[in-house]
Write a protein that holds these residues in place. Structure first.
Motif, PDB file in Angstrom:
ATOM      1  N   ARG A 117       0.813  -1.216   0.000  1.00 29.64           N
ATOM      2  CA  ARG A 117       0.000   0.000   0.000  1.00 29.64           C
ATOM      3  C   ARG A 117       0.855   1.279   0.000  1.00 29.64           C
ATOM      4  O   ARG A 117       0.322   2.378   0.048  1.00 29.64           O
ATOM      5  CB  ARG A 117      -0.866   0.040   1.267  1.00 29.64           C
ATOM      6  N   SER A 121      -3.578   6.031   8.185  1.00 33.87           N
ATOM      7  CA  SER A 121      -4.946   5.502   8.104  1.00 33.87           C
ATOM      8  C   SER A 121      -5.429   5.543   6.658  1.00 33.87           C
ATOM      9  O   SER A 121      -5.419   6.602   6.020  1.00 33.87           O
ATOM     10  CB  SER A 121      -5.898   6.346   8.948  1.00 33.87           C
ATOM     11  N   TYR A 122      -5.840   4.384   6.173  1.00 33.72           N
ATOM     12  CA  TYR A 122      -6.314   4.259   4.796  1.00 33.72           C
ATOM     13  C   TYR A 122      -7.837   4.383   4.749  1.00 33.72           C
ATOM     14  O   TYR A 122      -8.517   4.085   5.739  1.00 33.72           O
ATOM     15  CB  TYR A 122      -5.850   2.913   4.212  1.00 33.72           C
ATOM     16  N   PRO A 123      -8.355   4.785   3.589  1.00 32.81           N
ATOM     17  CA  PRO A 123      -9.803   4.991   3.475  1.00 32.81           C
ATOM     18  C   PRO A 123     -10.617   3.732   3.806  1.00 32.81           C
ATOM     19  O   PRO A 123     -11.757   3.838   4.231  1.00 32.81           O
ATOM     20  CB  PRO A 123     -10.002   5.378   1.997  1.00 32.81           C
ATOM     21  N   ASP A 124     -10.029   2.522   3.627  1.00 31.72           N
ATOM     22  CA  ASP A 124     -10.801   1.301   3.934  1.00 31.72           C
ATOM     23  C   ASP A 124     -10.772   0.957   5.423  1.00 31.72           C
ATOM     24  O   ASP A 124     -11.223  -0.118   5.824  1.00 31.72           O
ATOM     25  CB  ASP A 124     -10.286   0.120   3.110  1.00 31.72           C
ATOM     26  N   GLY A 125     -10.198   1.856   6.248  1.00 28.64           N
ATOM     27  CA  GLY A 125     -10.216   1.630   7.691  1.00 28.64           C
ATOM     28  C   GLY A 125      -8.948   0.974   8.217  1.00 28.64           C
ATOM     29  O   GLY A 125      -8.723   0.918   9.426  1.00 28.64           O
ATOM     30  N   ASN A 126      -8.073   0.474   7.312  1.00 27.19           N
ATOM     31  CA  ASN A 126      -6.826  -0.147   7.780  1.00 27.19           C
ATOM     32  C   ASN A 126      -5.846   0.911   8.299  1.00 27.19           C
ATOM     33  O   ASN A 126      -5.760   2.006   7.729  1.00 27.19           O
ATOM     34  CB  ASN A 126      -6.170  -0.910   6.631  1.00 27.19           C
TER      35      ASN A 126
END
Ligand SMILES: C[S@@+](CC[C@H](N)C(=O)[O-])C[C@H]1O[C@@H](n2cnc3c(N)ncnc32)[C@H](O)[C@@H]1O
Length: 251
Positions: free
Chosen positions: A17, A193-198
């Motif tokens: 990522r 913090s990634y948009p998918d919550g990870n």
């Protein structure tokens, strides 16, 4: 914290990522050819990106005509660099897993015209002895007159005034938020913090600007020049990142 903590923190998932965190196009726009200009000005041809990560600088430098080698202490990062170079049809001179303290063993003495150690990488070493050892090894692999270009966050600002960022130059990928979860004199822990919550975390030693300059001086580099957000004239309290450029003496 240990000097090798980064190897655990750059998990395969985080490495996969990384490119969406740094945002290649917007990062290139923010840098606006700064590193290429300095390297050309000093007539550098053989350049090693020794904190290659996923290869952003090594690949861009190779694309710009430099003979670019990529190395990094993380195997996952180097594999991603190789993949990115292949996908972008760019040939690197070499790509190797090498810890900064072992550069001289991996490459030998007087090999490169310049080293780049970018993206706030040097902050991963927690002990002064490890920093000194790494800088000694960097100096050894440089040719006399060669350049070391190393950048780091403006930790003076973070430690003294708290965190703020223009989100303009580094970590400019879409939708990924980077901010410190812990701020202490000997540890700044960033949370991504990634948009998918990870969420992912990196532990860093907060290098103050003058301390980094002193380390470079003590390691035998000369002519240390510091830029703030790529400008020679800068307000120390306002810039997000410092770029430090040091020279291996000719004699
Ligand atoms: C914050 S990332 C920056 C990556 C890349 N330069 C960029 O700007 O996208 C820091 C990199 O330094 C590497 N690194 C950390 N400690 C290292 C060490 N002791 N030796 C070699 N590489 C190291 C990590 O594996 C990671 O790829």
């Amino acid at each position: 914290m240990q000097n090798d903590t980064y190897k655990r923190e750059y998990t395969r998932e985080f490495v996969s990522r990384w490119d969406s965190l740094i945002g290649w196009d917007s990062r290139a726009e923010g840098e606006n050819g700064f590193f290429e200009r300095i390297l050309r000005h000093h007539n550098c041809k053989q350049v090693a990106d020794i904190a290659a990560g996923t290869g952003f600088h090594a690949i861009r430098l190779a694309h710009a005509g430099f003979e670019a080698t990529a190395s990094d202490g993380s195997e996952a990062m180097i594999r991603q660099t190789e993949q990115n170079a292949e996908d972008m049809d760019v040939a690197l001179a070499d790509a190797k897993v090498v810890d900064w303290r072992e550069l001289h063993t991996a490459f030998g003495a007087n090999k490169f015209d310049a080293l780049v150690c970018l993206g706030n990488a040097f902050t991963h070493l927690f002990e002064e002895e490890a920093r000194t050892k790494a800088l000694d090894s960097m100096r050894t692999v440089l040719r006399p007159g060669g350049l070391l270009i190393l950048d780091h966050r403006n930790y003076d600002k973070i430690l003294d005034n708290g965190y703020s960022s223009k989100h303009k130059f580094y970590y400019v990928g879409n939708g990924v938020d980077a901010r410190p979860a812990i701020i202490q004199d000997d540890l700044v822990k960033f949370e991504y913090s990634y948009p998918d919550g990870n969420k992912f975390h990196l532990s860093m030693f907060p290098l103050r600007r003058h301390y980094m300059q002193k380390l470079l001086d003590d390691a035998g580099f000369t002519s240390v020049a510091t830029y703030g957000d790529f400008e020679q004239n800068f307000e120390p309290d306002e810039v997000d990142f410092f770029q430090q450029i040091a020279v291996k003496p000719r004699h």
